[in-house]
Design an enzyme around this catalytic site. Structure first.
Site, PDB file in Angstrom:
ATOM      1  N   HIS A  84      -2.204  -4.176  -5.009  1.00 54.56           N
ATOM      2  CA  HIS A  84      -1.661  -3.645  -3.757  1.00 54.56           C
ATOM      3  C   HIS A  84      -0.771  -2.424  -4.023  1.00 54.56           C
ATOM      4  O   HIS A  84      -0.829  -1.435  -3.288  1.00 54.56           O
ATOM      5  CB  HIS A  84      -0.881  -4.750  -3.047  1.00 54.56           C
ATOM      6  CG  HIS A  84      -0.294  -4.369  -1.733  1.00 54.56           C
ATOM      7  ND1 HIS A  84      -1.052  -4.047  -0.634  1.00 54.56           N
ATOM      8  CD2 HIS A  84       1.003  -4.277  -1.341  1.00 54.56           C
ATOM      9  CE1 HIS A  84      -0.255  -3.762   0.381  1.00 54.56           C
ATOM     10  NE2 HIS A  84       0.994  -3.894  -0.017  1.00 54.56           N
ATOM     11  N   ASP A  87      -2.898   0.532  -4.679  1.00 51.23           N
ATOM     12  CA  ASP A  87      -3.496   0.954  -3.421  1.00 51.23           C
ATOM     13  C   ASP A  87      -2.507   1.793  -2.611  1.00 51.23           C
ATOM     14  O   ASP A  87      -2.873   2.827  -2.051  1.00 51.23           O
ATOM     15  CB  ASP A  87      -3.935  -0.285  -2.628  1.00 51.23           C
ATOM     16  CG  ASP A  87      -4.683   0.063  -1.359  1.00 51.23           C
ATOM     17  OD1 ASP A  87      -5.603   0.902  -1.424  1.00 51.23           O
ATOM     18  OD2 ASP A  87      -4.361  -0.523  -0.310  1.00 51.23           O
TER      19      ASP A  87
END
Length: 114
Positions: A84, A87
């Site tokens: 995450h 990202d």
């Protein structure tokens, strides 16, 4: 052969959260820059882009630290939070690039409408 040291869960969490925070801040400043440019506030837009770049540098530094630790044998456990964080960084980079172009377009539109 060097002894491998794994990061503690707390160290990994702090590093990962730092990456998410700085990348998120970078994108938020870029969003604000576009909004300022849309309202014709170009000096503010430029300042927001500068702030976005500063946050992006912090995020990159955090990522570089993680990569350096990995290269030195201090492996981290790859978690969903780690993915995450990466990202967030990639989205911030992409949005900042787009925001810079949008601010330039709004500046040109303002010049043409004079």
């Amino acid at each position: 052969m060097a002894e491998e040291k794994t990061l503690t869960e707390e160290e990994q969490l702090q590093t990962t959260m730092g990456l998410i925070i700085h990348a998120g801040n970078a994108k938020a400043f870029a969003v604000e820059a576009v909004a300022c440019a849309k309202d014709g506030k170009f000096a503010e837009a430029d300042e927001k882009l500068h702030q976005a770049d500063q946050e992006l540098v912090e995020s990159h530094n955090t990522q570089t630290g993680m990569l350096t630790q990995e290269a030195q044998g201090n492996h981290i456990k790859v978690t969903l939070l780690t993915v995450h964080s990466q990202d967030h960084l990639m989205n911030a980079i992409t949005f900042i690039d787009l925001a810079k172009d949008l601010v330039d377009v709004y500046k040109k539109m303002a010049e043409l409408s004079k």
